[in-house]
Design a protein around this motif. Structure first.
Motif, PDB file in Angstrom:
ATOM      1  N   THR A  76       0.810  -1.223   0.000  1.00 32.74           N
ATOM      2  CA  THR A  76       0.000   0.000   0.000  1.00 32.74           C
ATOM      3  C   THR A  76       0.841   1.270   0.000  1.00 32.74           C
ATOM      4  O   THR A  76       0.317   2.358  -0.250  1.00 32.74           O
ATOM      5  CB  THR A  76      -0.947   0.017   1.206  1.00 32.74           C
ATOM      6  OG1 THR A  76      -0.171  -0.123   2.409  1.00 32.74           O
ATOM      7  CG2 THR A  76      -1.945  -1.129   1.122  1.00 32.74           C
ATOM      8  N   GLY A  77       2.142   1.151   0.262  1.00 35.70           N
ATOM      9  CA  GLY A  77       3.019   2.311   0.199  1.00 35.70           C
ATOM     10  C   GLY A  77       3.495   2.623  -1.206  1.00 35.70           C
ATOM     11  O   GLY A  77       4.237   3.589  -1.411  1.00 35.70           O
ATOM     12  N   PHE A  78       3.067   1.845  -2.180  1.00 33.41           N
ATOM     13  CA  PHE A  78       3.484   2.041  -3.563  1.00 33.41           C
ATOM     14  C   PHE A  78       2.410   2.809  -4.325  1.00 33.41           C
ATOM     15  O   PHE A  78       1.219   2.458  -4.277  1.00 33.41           O
ATOM     16  CB  PHE A  78       3.710   0.684  -4.234  1.00 33.41           C
ATOM     17  CG  PHE A  78       4.118   0.784  -5.678  1.00 33.41           C
ATOM     18  CD1 PHE A  78       5.437   1.023  -6.023  1.00 33.41           C
ATOM     19  CD2 PHE A  78       3.183   0.645  -6.687  1.00 33.41           C
ATOM     20  CE1 PHE A  78       5.815   1.110  -7.353  1.00 33.41           C
ATOM     21  CE2 PHE A  78       3.544   0.728  -8.021  1.00 33.41           C
ATOM     22  CZ  PHE A  78       4.877   0.964  -8.357  1.00 33.41           C
ATOM     23  N   GLY A  79       2.828   3.864  -5.030  1.00 38.98           N
ATOM     24  CA  GLY A  79       1.890   4.631  -5.844  1.00 38.98           C
ATOM     25  C   GLY A  79       0.723   5.122  -5.030  1.00 38.98           C
ATOM     26  O   GLY A  79       0.874   5.721  -3.963  1.00 38.98           O
ATOM     27  N   SER A  80      -0.478   4.826  -5.512  1.00 42.43           N
ATOM     28  CA  SER A  80      -1.706   5.176  -4.809  1.00 42.43           C
ATOM     29  C   SER A  80      -2.382   3.888  -4.352  1.00 42.43           C
ATOM     30  O   SER A  80      -3.049   3.218  -5.143  1.00 42.43           O
ATOM     31  CB  SER A  80      -2.640   5.968  -5.739  1.00 42.43           C
ATOM     32  OG  SER A  80      -3.866   6.254  -5.105  1.00 42.43           O
ATOM     33  N   GLY A  81      -2.141   3.514  -3.115  1.00 41.77           N
ATOM     34  CA  GLY A  81      -2.736   2.302  -2.574  1.00 41.77           C
ATOM     35  C   GLY A  81      -2.245   1.026  -3.199  1.00 41.77           C
ATOM     36  O   GLY A  81      -2.964   0.026  -3.229  1.00 41.77           O
ATOM     37  N   GLY A  82      -1.008   1.047  -3.732  1.00 42.53           N
ATOM     38  CA  GLY A  82      -0.429  -0.164  -4.312  1.00 42.53           C
ATOM     39  C   GLY A  82      -0.384  -0.183  -5.812  1.00 42.53           C
ATOM     40  O   GLY A  82       0.121  -1.144  -6.407  1.00 42.53           O
ATOM     41  N   GLN A  83      -0.918   0.853  -6.465  1.00 39.56           N
ATOM     42  CA  GLN A  83      -0.963   0.866  -7.930  1.00 39.56           C
ATOM     43  C   GLN A  83      -0.667   2.251  -8.460  1.00 39.56           C
ATOM     44  O   GLN A  83      -0.769   3.255  -7.750  1.00 39.56           O
ATOM     45  CB  GLN A  83      -2.349   0.436  -8.407  1.00 39.56           C
ATOM     46  CG  GLN A  83      -3.466   1.349  -7.947  1.00 39.56           C
ATOM     47  CD  GLN A  83      -4.841   0.880  -8.380  1.00 39.56           C
ATOM     48  OE1 GLN A  83      -5.557   1.585  -9.083  1.00 39.56           O
ATOM     49  NE2 GLN A  83      -5.212  -0.333  -7.964  1.00 39.56           N
ATOM     50  N   GLU A  84      -0.288   2.301  -9.750  1.00 37.86           N
ATOM     51  CA  GLU A  84      -0.020   3.581 -10.398  1.00 37.86           C
ATOM     52  C   GLU A  84      -0.265   3.421 -11.894  1.00 37.86           C
ATOM     53  O   GLU A  84       0.100   2.403 -12.496  1.00 37.86           O
ATOM     54  CB  GLU A  84       1.422   4.030 -10.160  1.00 37.86           C
ATOM     55  CG  GLU A  84       1.715   5.433 -10.645  1.00 37.86           C
ATOM     56  CD  GLU A  84       0.932   6.501  -9.871  1.00 37.86           C
ATOM     57  OE1 GLU A  84       0.539   7.509 -10.498  1.00 37.86           O
ATOM     58  OE2 GLU A  84       0.717   6.327  -8.646  1.00 37.86           O
TER      59      GLU A  84
END
Length: 468
Positions: A251-259
């Motif tokens: 969840t710390g990646f992109g926006s909630g785990g995605q980008e």
């Protein structure tokens, strides 16, 4: 997963958006059904530049010649096999979608797109199928609905295998990025996600498919792919998702785990989404064919700062160079519209063009026949040379023949005259053959993976290994 669009509407969007992406695959696998002549498997041979197809078995002049079939692999350098029946009673599809090499030299091939009749098969370094892998030599995927996109495959440092593709509802709607992890011996890793499967959706997109996978040095798993949003016209875009080592969403990646990844590369406009990933020493993320940079936390950088690539994924029409540059292969028409050729373009780390080759005909045919050369995949050797592979098809008045086609290109865009004859070659297996994947071994040998149709009309998995 719940349905958000009628099946007929979603199918229309898929056709509009993914038709370009799979144009070459249809040409290789479906468009060859008109072939009237079948060549026995025993006629497998290498046909080098300038040798007309069908006039005899061509071979390179010496066993040490680059591009010669490796006699220690399979039978005379060729492995040709049907894959049998899965536990669900369906025929295991022979179409290879991704390939990876384990540290001991074993070769793992992902076949099919998903579902319990698709999965992984493993071959020993000499080309023998490993029946100790999975269940009798086949590691089945969990039920992923009706996926339709070629997957990605990676090997972790502990030997575990990570597959990335698409999961849908049973009627083909409500897609999601899907990642499946197997143990090194081909059983589903129950410690990953739920029963070995982890998924991620991009709301409110209708179609989401992972196409490439990269295992980071810290064990986190980065997946890249395509995302289709509804509308008129539909909007296709790339996507990134990152999972923790246990399959939970990072969840710390992109926006909630995605980008999301904008589409911005006109050179490969037919390639949708993210098909290749790269990391630099600091963990920054680079994508292709849209050449963009993201921070280690998945935030898009306003400006790409060129950097050397230390870890990369991809086995398609574009791939990273260690310098941070990249190589792409496209189809180009240099003469008659009915005689397209293959072009290889090399880009600098900043995205500017470094070299562009002329059109390549795998077999050097420029006569009266209708000839088509299709690029499917490009790979880079340790010395910086690029190997491109695909299908060479010749159509006469009453018959058609298609064969493996390969060429090797120097950094300046010229063909390597030491490879095959004049830099290119073709390999005829059964006369209805096509390459879709490449793997460069640490010893430099070149593995080509594809399909070959036998005299009964059945498609078989075909592999060929070449000396370098």
């Amino acid at each position: 997963m719940t349905s958000r669009a009628p099946v007929h509407t979603l199918c229309g969007r898929l056709l509009q958006t993914f038709a370009r992406r799979f144009r070459h695959q249809r040409d290789r696998e479906e468009g060859q059904q008109h072939v009237n002549r079948r060549i026995p498997a025993t006629a497998a041979s290498t046909v080098v530049l300038g040798l007309a197809l069908g006039l005899g078995a061509g071979t390179a002049s010496a066993a040490s010649t680059a591009g010669t079939l490796d006699p220690t692999f399979g039978t005379g350098g060729i492995v040709l096999t049907g894959l049998g029946v899965a536990t669900d009673g369906n025929q295991i599809p022979a179409s290879p979608g991704a390939v990876a090499r384990q540290s001991n030299g074993d070769i793992v091939v992902a076949v099919g797109f998903g579902g319990t009749d698709s999965g992984l098969v493993r071959f020993l370094p000499n080309g023998t199928r490993d029946t100790s892998f999975g269940n009798g030599g086949f590691a089945a995927l969990p039920d992923l609905g009706i996926p339709s996109v070629r997957p990605g495959l990676a090997v972790q440092s502990d030997g575990k295998l990570v597959w990335a593709g698409e999961a849908t509802a049973n009627n083909g709607t409500s897609g999601a990025f899907a990642v499946v992890r197997f143990t090194a011996n081909g059983t589903l890793d129950q410690g990953f996600g739920t029963g070995g499967l982890a998924t991620m959706t991009f709301e409110p997109a209708n179609v989401m498919v992972a196409q490439t996978i990269l295992v980071q040095p810290d064990g986190k798993i980065l997946a890249g792919g395509a995302v289709l949003f509804g509308g008129r016209p539909p909007k296709d875009i790339g996507g990134l998702v990152r999972f923790n080592a246990n399959g939970s969403i990072d969840t710390g990646f992109g926006s909630g785990g995605q980008e999301l990844v904008p589409s911005s590369n006109p050179v490969l406009a037919s390639v949708i989404g993210v098909t290749a990933l790269g990391l630099d020493a600091g963990g920054d993320i680079f994508t292709l064919p849209s050449h963009l940079e993201f921070s280690p936390a998945g935030q898009p950088d306003a400006t790409l700062i060129p950097a050397a690539i230390t870890t990369a994924s991809g086995n398609g029409e574009v791939t990273f160079l260690p310098s941070g540059g990249f190589v792409a292969t496209t189809e180009v028409v240099t003469g008659r519209q009915s005689d397209p050729d293959v072009r290889v373009t090399r880009f600098n780390p900043d995205g500017s063009t470094a070299s562009t080759g002329t059109g390549i005909d795998y077999a050097g045919q420029n006569g009266a026949l209708v000839v088509r050369d299709i690029p499917a995949v490009v790979a880079v050797q340790a010395n910086g040379q690029a190997v491109v592979a695909g299908t060479h098809t010749e159509s006469g008045q009453f018959s058609s023949t298609s064969v493996f086609g390969l060429a090797r290109v120097n950094p300046d865009g010229t063909l390597d005259p030491a490879f095959g004859t004049g830099g290119a070659l073709t390999t005829r297996i059964q006369g209805n053959d096509s390459v879709v994947l490449l793997l460069i071994q640490p010893d430099g040998k070149i593995l080509a993976f594809g399909t070959s149709q036998n005299a009964a009309g059945a498609t078989e998995l075909a592999m060929a290994r070449y000396l370098s």
